[in-house]
Design a protein around this motif. Structure first.
Motif, short mmCIF file in Angstrom:
data_model
loop_
_atom_site.label_atom_id
_atom_site.label_comp_id
_atom_site.label_asym_id
_atom_site.label_seq_id
_atom_site.Cartn_x
_atom_site.Cartn_y
_atom_site.Cartn_z
N ARG A 34 24.84 3.53 -8.04
CA ARG A 34 24.62 2.34 -7.21
C ARG A 34 23.90 1.25 -7.99
N ILE A 35 22.83 1.60 -8.67
CA ILE A 35 22.06 0.60 -9.41
C ILE A 35 22.86 0.11 -10.62
N ARG A 50 26.08 -0.20 -10.84
CA ARG A 50 27.07 -1.14 -10.31
C ARG A 50 26.41 -2.46 -9.87
N ASP A 51 25.25 -2.36 -9.24
CA ASP A 51 24.54 -3.58 -8.82
C ASP A 51 24.18 -4.46 -10.00
N ILE A 52 23.77 -3.84 -11.10
CA ILE A 52 23.29 -4.60 -12.26
C ILE A 52 24.44 -5.09 -13.14
N GLY A 57 27.87 -4.86 -12.39
CA GLY A 57 29.06 -5.33 -11.69
C GLY A 57 30.23 -4.37 -11.74
N SER A 68 31.32 0.14 -12.05
CA SER A 68 30.87 1.52 -12.02
C SER A 68 30.70 2.05 -13.44
N VAL A 85 17.46 -6.57 -7.73
CA VAL A 85 18.70 -6.02 -7.21
C VAL A 85 18.82 -6.32 -5.71
N LYS A 122 19.89 -9.81 -5.15
CA LYS A 122 21.33 -9.98 -5.40
C LYS A 122 22.13 -9.54 -4.19
N ARG A 123 21.73 -8.40 -3.58
CA ARG A 123 22.43 -7.93 -2.38
C ARG A 123 22.28 -8.91 -1.24
N LYS A 176 24.52 -11.81 -1.81
CA LYS A 176 25.92 -11.42 -1.63
C LYS A 176 26.25 -11.32 -0.15
N SER A 177 25.37 -10.71 0.63
CA SER A 177 25.63 -10.59 2.06
C SER A 177 25.55 -11.94 2.75
#
Length: 141
Positions: free
Chosen positions: A77-78, A80-82, A84, A86, A121, A124-125, A128-129
């Protein structure tokens, strides 16, 4: 932290090693490196994971644990968050770029591939939301 990024580095431990208070250490660290200690550690772990994805045949699970993550889910998860993508997609990407980069020193590659963690992070979420949900009336005024 760089030499042992796989270890836990709470601010309390770093401050004790440095002989200063936790608050002073955190402020000084951010001033010196531009990031809080935890985000700096995340950067190093992601850099190391990316290198292992590119240069070894280790499984993604082994890479996650070798770089200091306690859970494969959290690592994925982290990561991918960082970055972009997997870890699996990153492995394909960095291996595809590898032939052209054989003569570039590893330190230069790491610096060029270093993730941008100047924004947390969670921030960023949130951004994005906000793009997908629309702004609340408070945010619009």
């Amino acid at each position: 932290m760089d030499a042992a990024s796989h270890e836990a580095w709470p601010v309390r431990r770093l401050a004790e090693v440095s002989g200063v208070s936790e608050a002073h250490f955190s402020r000084s660290f951010k001033e010196a490196f531009g990031l809080p200690p935890h985000r700096y550690l995340l950067t190093r772990r992601i850099e190391q994971a990316t290198t292992l994805l590119r240069d070894t045949g280790l499984s993604i699970t082994d890479i996650a644990f070798a770089t200091g993550w306690e859970s494969l889910g959290t690592f994925g998860r982290i990561f991918r968050d960082i970055t972009g993508s997997s870890p699996g997609a990153m492995r394909v990407k960095v291996r595809a770029e590898r032939p052209g980069l054989e003569r570039v020193p590893a330190c230069v590659l790491k610096a060029a591939q270093r993730p941008d963690l100047t924004i947390a992070v969670l921030e960023k979420r949130r951004r994005k939301s906000a793009d997908t949900v629309g702004l609340s009336s408070k945010e619009m005024s």
